[in-house]
Each structure stands twice: as C-alpha cells, then as structure tokens.
Design an enzyme around this catalytic site. Structure first.
Site, PDB file in Angstrom:
ATOM      1  N   CYS A 199       0.865  -1.175   0.000  1.00 50.83           N
ATOM      2  CA  CYS A 199       0.000   0.000   0.000  1.00 50.83           C
ATOM      3  C   CYS A 199       0.905   1.229   0.000  1.00 50.83           C
ATOM      4  O   CYS A 199       2.025   1.170  -0.499  1.00 50.83           O
ATOM      5  CB  CYS A 199      -0.950  -0.020   1.208  1.00 50.83           C
ATOM      6  SG  CYS A 199      -0.121  -0.060   2.795  1.00 50.83           S
ATOM      7  N   ALA A 200       0.448   2.325   0.567  1.00 52.64           N
ATOM      8  CA  ALA A 200       1.231   3.561   0.511  1.00 52.64           C
ATOM      9  C   ALA A 200       2.508   3.494   1.337  1.00 52.64           C
ATOM     10  O   ALA A 200       3.496   4.151   1.011  1.00 52.64           O
ATOM     11  CB  ALA A 200       0.374   4.738   0.985  1.00 52.64           C
TER      12      ALA A 200
END
Length: 457
Positions: A26-27
């Site tokens: 993810c981020a």
C-alpha cells in the site's frame, strides 16, 4: 537505503519465496500473506535497514517501510520472481488467510497504485475551484475545460483503471480487463440510455438489459474482473498454445462484456450505491458520534492496516457525488498526531525523542504519512496515543457537526488543504478550525501526558 539489499534481506527473514502465498503493498507497507508466520523472527525483520516496524493484521504480515515502499516492492518482486511465479507455485493449493483477510488484501492491492492519481487530480480540482472563485479563470474558457478534464478524467475513467489493477490482483489479463472497463464507457453504449438515465432498458439477443451509467463507478468493474479472472484462467489452461492469441480474447470479450452489462454491472451499481447510502446516512444522522469514532479511531485502524476497508467508500463518494464527509475525519486523526509530536517535542528533554517527534511532524505535514510516528512513538506509549485519540475525536466531532467535506480522496496534510476548497467557502474555514482543534487538543494532552525524562523506547 539500498532497495535491492533491503528486499533480499526481508525475503530471507520471512522464510524465502516458498513461504509467500501472496504479496502486495500500500502507501507505506509491504503486505505479505505468509504460509507460516511462526517461522518469522520479528526482531530480524525490524533490524533490516529501511524497516520501521512490523504488524500482523488482517491475515497479513505487514512490514512498515514508508513512502519508499514501491521501490522496495519492485526489488522484492524481482527477488521472488513476480506474482505470476507465486500463482504457479500456489496453483491448486488453498488460499492463505481467511475470507476477510483476502478481501482486505485485495482492496489494498487494487486501490494502492491509483492513490497518487486520485490525490493529484483531487488537489488540482480544488485549486481550479479556487481560481474560479478568485476570478483568475473563467468557467467558459478553454483553459478551464482543459484543467477540468485533467482533474476529472481519473474519476470518469475509473472503471478502466480499476479493471487494470483488479486484473493484476486477481490474475487476469490487464489489457483485456481494461477493454471490458472501456466498453462500459463507450459512447454508443451510453447513448442507449437516451435521456432516461439509470434504469433505461434495451435487449441483448432478446435478453432484457437494465442500462446504467458506469463512469466513476467502483464496485461493478471489480466484481466483473473478479469473475473474469476465473474464465481467463480456465481458457488459459485448456486452450492450446497456437490458438490462445485469438480464442482467449475472443471468448473473453464476447462473454464478459454482455455478462457485465446484463448481470454484474447493475448489481454492482445498486450494491455500491446501497453501501454508500447506508454509511452516509449514518454520518448524516449521527454526525458527532461518527466524528468521534472515525477521528479518534482512525489511528487504531491504521495500526492494524484495516483502514483500507473504508477507503473505497470515500473514493466512491468522490467519484459519484463529488464530495465526501468521511475523509475530513481522517484529517482530524492526522492533525492530532501532529499536535502530539509538538507536545512531546516541547516537554521531553531526551534529544532522540525530540528529534524523532520533529521528524514525524515534518513527515505528516508534507506527506500525510503517520505510520512512523504511530509505531515509533504512540504504540509504545499508550498515554501519548490516548492524547492523539482524544484530539482526533474532538476535532472529528467538530468537523462532522459542521458538515465539512472534501472534494477529493486524499491523505491529511498541509499540502492537501485544497481538497477542502468547495463552492461553499465556509467549508474551508470550518475545516481549518476543526483541524486546529485536533492539533491543539493533541498537543496540550501530549504535553501533560509526557514526562520530562521520557525516552524513545
């Protein structure tokens, strides 16, 4: 950081590629579905250069790296041999993790690649609105139209983009999937609705078809590509090599596009609208409670890595109605974290702790990444974490009470303030007041909850 070295060391520490059932990011986190988590030594993983912390949540072994995680993931994927290698290695075996953990993993891997485009487009849209309000750009000018297209195209063509990322996650052809998404937006198909809009009828080989507008939708295309992945894998397995080039795409498009517009699409549209309406109804009728729960509890969700379950609802609201009430509440969490770092920096004497707090403050202000501060400070000191939770809850309650919304799905930082710029100018003012409340409450409580001799654990 040497990304290649970090990736290789992580792979060795988690038991090698034979212990990996699935992987994504993810981020800020490398997210691994491991076949056997018990063989992993957490200390060895956290000692690797570039690794901030680890978490075991949602059926995943999550390795917190920060905003450089895409570069580490790229090297990690090379070391493993790619997701395709994992699919072959796990073919016929039971999927790792529960249904819920697999859903979280899928949501994360589908939406993560699109976050920069969604955030950048949203900020551009906010700046464009501001320029119109200040009289710098005329809404009837070519300049406005070009900038508007630049800021809105990611939302209009969301089915195509989600088709591509969904295919990467589910193991279908990304390019055939993108065509399926594109077919839903084809002008002649849209014209079939005429002036009626959603619910207009047509037929396909004498089968009734309920027509829907699929631009900016989220759920229909994800469901469609999930179904398509099974058809694609079956065709890939049973069609001979010399016929695959023609037969696989022919059958894929001939089957999936009608199936999507006849069955999957309408179900997805109505299902997505129903979920969004339920959540938005709850917020509208229990604003203060929603503000307290989301603003105060968001950091807890982030600590477990399960906040991704809520992100698609925000994205769907932005894409379909142009604004969202949940996103501002996540800002309250982030600004409470900023407040906490200020409170700790002012109170603590330990140079390492003060330096860490200041670094966390700058990171959140510029990039909205709270995980380093969350895992490096808050999780280890529950009193300071409580200060952040209270700050987020109080600020969130105010933002919800004032009906503050964002025009984009973004992470909370100073750089994303344009997301609060709406035609209703009061929205921005109330947003700044709410975030200031979160920051001040977090800072004051953290100052009192922090002892002078507090150390960075």
């Amino acid at each position: 950081m040497d990304y290649k070295k970090t990736a290789i060391e992580i792979l060795k520490a988690v038991g090698g590629k034979t212990n990996i059932a699935n992987m994504t990011h993810c981020a800020t986190r490398l997210r691994l579905n491991l076949k056997d988590e018990s063989i992993v030594d957490d200390t060895k993983v956290t000692d690797i250069d570039g690794v901030i912390n680890i978490a075991r949540a949602a059926g995943q072994y999550q390795i917190l790296i920060g905003i450089e995680v895409p570069k580490v993931y790229a090297e990690f994927e090379k070391a493993v041999g790619g997701n395709e290698t994992l699919e072959e290695a796990n073919d016929g075996s039971q999927k790792s993790g529960s249904i819920i953990s697999n859903i979280f993993s899928a949501i994360s891997s589908i939406f993560a690649p699109l976050l920069p485009a969604l955030a950048g487009s949203g900020i551009l849209r906010g700046i464009l609105i501001l320029c119109v309000q200040l009289g710098l750009i005329n809404e009837k000018s070519g300049t406005y139209t070009i900038f508007y297209a630049a800021s809105m195209s990611v939302f209009y063509f969301l089915p195509v983009l989600l088709a591509f990322t969904s295919a990467k996650r589910f193991g279908a052809s990304p390019y055939l999937s993108a065509i399926i998404g594109g077919a839903l937006l084809y002008p002649d198909f849209i014209k079939l609705m005429g002036t009626h809009g959603n619910g207009a009828m047509t037929t396909f080989m004498k089968i009734p078809v309920v027509l829907m507008s699929y631009n900016s939708t989220v759920v229909p295309i994800i469901l469609s590509i999930w179904v398509f992945s099974y058809l694609y894998k079956w065709l890939d397995k049973y069609v001979t090599e010399n016929l695959k080039l023609v037969i696989v795409p022919l059958i894929s498009l001939a089957v999936m596009i009608p199936l999507t517009v006849i069955v999957i699409g309408p179900l997805g549209v109505y299902g997505g609208e129903m979920i969004a309406r339920v959540v938005n109804w709850a917020i509208l009728h229990s604003r203060i409670l929603a503000g307290i729960l989301v603003g105060g509890g968001w950091s807890i969700l982030v600590s477990f890595g399960i906040h991704w379950a809520i992100n698609p609802i925000m994205i769907n609201n932005i894409a379909t109605v142009g604004y969202d009430y949940i996103c501002p509440l996540t800002f309250a969490c982030n600004f409470a974290v900023i407040g906490v770092t200020i409170g700790v920096w002012l109170k603590a004497k330990d140079s390492k702790l003060r330096s860490f707090s200041l670094t966390g403050l700058v990171t959140i202000v510029l990039s909205a990444i709270i995980e380093p501060t969350l895992f490096g400070l808050l999780v280890k000191n529950r009193k300071i974490w409580l200060a952040q939770i209270i700050g987020g809850a109080v600020g969130g309650a105010y933002l919800a009470l004032m009906h503050v919304a964002t025009n984009a799905f973004v992470f909370g930082s100073v750089t994303t303030f344009p997301a609060f710029i709406m035609k209703n100018q009061n929205n921005f003012i109330q947003a700044m007041i709410g975030l200031l409340i979160s920051l001040i409450v977090g800072a004051v409580l953290a100052y009192f909850f922090t002892s002078r001799d507090e150390k960075l654990a």
